[in-house]
Scaffold this active site. Structure first.
Site, PDB file in Angstrom:
ATOM      1  N   ARG A 292     -19.193 -25.618  26.644  1.00 44.58           N
ATOM      2  CA  ARG A 292     -19.361 -25.734  25.196  1.00 44.58           C
ATOM      3  C   ARG A 292     -18.713 -27.031  24.709  1.00 44.58           C
ATOM      4  O   ARG A 292     -17.523 -27.270  24.959  1.00 44.58           O
ATOM      5  CB  ARG A 292     -18.714 -24.539  24.502  1.00 44.58           C
ATOM      6  CG  ARG A 292     -18.682 -24.613  22.976  1.00 44.58           C
ATOM      7  CD  ARG A 292     -20.044 -24.504  22.361  1.00 44.58           C
ATOM      8  NE  ARG A 292     -19.952 -24.278  20.916  1.00 44.58           N
ATOM      9  CZ  ARG A 292     -21.005 -24.256  20.106  1.00 44.58           C
ATOM     10  NH1 ARG A 292     -22.224 -24.441  20.605  1.00 44.58           N
ATOM     11  NH2 ARG A 292     -20.842 -24.040  18.818  1.00 44.58           N
ATOM     12  N   GLU A 388      -5.369   8.698  30.095  1.00 46.28           N
ATOM     13  CA  GLU A 388      -4.401   8.963  31.160  1.00 46.28           C
ATOM     14  C   GLU A 388      -2.995   8.500  30.782  1.00 46.28           C
ATOM     15  O   GLU A 388      -2.264   7.926  31.578  1.00 46.28           O
ATOM     16  CB  GLU A 388      -4.861   8.317  32.469  1.00 46.28           C
ATOM     17  CG  GLU A 388      -6.116   8.975  33.001  1.00 46.28           C
ATOM     18  CD  GLU A 388      -6.341   8.705  34.466  1.00 46.28           C
ATOM     19  OE1 GLU A 388      -5.388   8.877  35.249  1.00 46.28           O
ATOM     20  OE2 GLU A 388      -7.455   8.333  34.817  1.00 46.28           O
TER      21      GLU A 388
END
Length: 408
Positions: A292, A388
């Site tokens: 870019r 978890e």
């Protein structure tokens, strides 16, 4: 005992490259579609089964890798492909770990193969622990299991939530209270075989991320399972409960419960999942920054971008090191004296959230669109600090371990 090393051996490198190829060629091309559909990607799971990735044998080979690096290496590569699809592929593993951690050899040999099925008829399994009013607070669990001695059956009643593959699983592993007076020490795990009456799927959740992974409530209404479906067997349970009662009277040491044993074994693996997602986002951002151009030069020439990428890479490598250390310690039998398993999950999870957010920032407006995958990766990364054991729970575990005090 295997020495700790950062060098993968030739077999591990071969497996890593094989998994990376599957993630690149099969998982990534399907990621956007199944994220939009918010459905279990059965065709991808079947492809994984055909090549041997979705199978008991594959996970057993990685689980018993003497270095401990087999599972985290596999998780990182699959989740580098896509977190939602990868979780659909590996979600059965949590139920399998529950059986491995608590079951007898006969139970392991009987039920784990039924969790996976085969390449022509794939199955999935679900581990059901969390409840609407008892997530991280496992001591508040309300699902009950009552023993019917006359029929040698256990009767389960309650509602589970946030269950990966819940309701669509061939085999469900359910954590339930057998002695409410003992709190979390009075829990046990049960196999609910396929097509058992009384088990049904409740609400299916529409999620912010990991949309290709099925998450739902599991409702248990007078679910009867044979006595041999109690993981570990009744004799072992009775002995454990008796010890817990004696310790409770004496104010003695805590007794590990079945659900927590499963989570402790899986936390470094969750950290590896987070590392995979973070690495994927970092690589997209790095490639974008190199190509870019703004003001006549690649944006990576700007310190503001280059320094972000440097931090991202450093944090990813640090997270991987913590995951590998914890995995090696668990495999070689070294105790987590400083909650190293929770450390790995905490740092890797927070890293995934931070790195994916930075990747969006580097891509600018493009990063905010679904034309680029970092938007999806950022949504997916949010789950790692939640499931978890939230990041707050991990910090609590670490703090209690370090201080030896019951921090609240």
């Amino acid at each position: 005992m295997a020495e700790f090393t950062l060098d993968l051996n030739d077999d591990q490198k071969q497996v890593r490259d094989w998994l990376h190829g599957f993630a690149a060629d099969v998982i990534r091309p399907a990621a956007s579609e199944w994220d939009e559909r918010e459905e279990t990607p059965w065709p991808v799971i079947q492809e994984a089964a055909k090549v041997g990735i979705y199978s008991l044998d594959f996970y057993a080979q990685q689980f018993f890798d003497p270095t401990g690096l087999g599972i985290p290496m596999a998780m990182e590569e699959l989740f580098w492909g896509d977190a939602g699809i990868a979780l659909s592929i590996v979600g059965t593993g949590l139920a399998a770990v529950g059986v491995l951690a608590n079951g007898t050899e006969e139970q392991i040999g009987t039920w784990i193969p039924q969790m996976y099925g085969d390449a022509n008829d794939v199955k999935v399994a679900a581990f059901c622990s969390s409840e609407p009013d008892a997530g991280s607070d496992v001591a508040s669990m309300r699902t009950r299991a009552v023993y019917d001695a006359a029929k040698d059956e256990w009767i389960l009643n309650g509602t589970k939530t946030w269950a990966t593959n819940g309701g669509i699983a061939n085999v469900h592993v359910v954590v339930a209270v057998v002695d409410a007076d003992l709190g979390s020490k009075g829990h046990a795990s049960f196999i609910v075989p396929p097509a058992t009456p009384g088990l049904s799927q409740g609400q299916k959740f529409k999620k912010h991320g990991i949309r290709a992974s099925h998450t739902a409530e599991v409702v248990l209404e007078d679910v009867r399972v044979p006595g041999h479906c109690l993981l570990g067997g009744k004799e072992k349970l009775d002995e454990r409960l008796a010890r817990a009662r004696e310790r409770a009277k004496a104010g003695g040491e805590r007794v590990k419960n079945a659900a927590m044993a499963t989570f402790e074994a899986s936390r470094p693996a969750v950290g590896a999942m987070a590392v995979g997602t973070a690495r994927a986002a970092y690589e997209v951002a790095l490639d974008y920054a190199k190509t870019r151009t703004q003001f006549g030069r690649p944006i990576i020439d700007n310190q503001g971008i280059a320094f972000q990428l440097a931090d991202m890479r450093t944090q990813i490598d640090a997270a991987r090191l913590l995951v590998w250390r914890a995995s090696w310690m668990a495999t070689t039998g070294k105790p987590f004296t400083s909650a190293e398993g929770s450390m790995s999950k905490l740092y890797a999870s927070e890293t995934a959230k931070k790195v994916t957010a930075q990747a969006i920032q580097i891509l600018g407006g493009n990063g905010f669109t679904r034309e680029y995958p970092v938007e999806r990766m950022h949504r997916d990364a949010a789950i790692y600090t939640i499931f978890e054991g939230t990041s707050e729970i991990q910090r609590l575990v670490i703090a209690r371990t370090l201080s030896g005090m019951p921090i609240r």
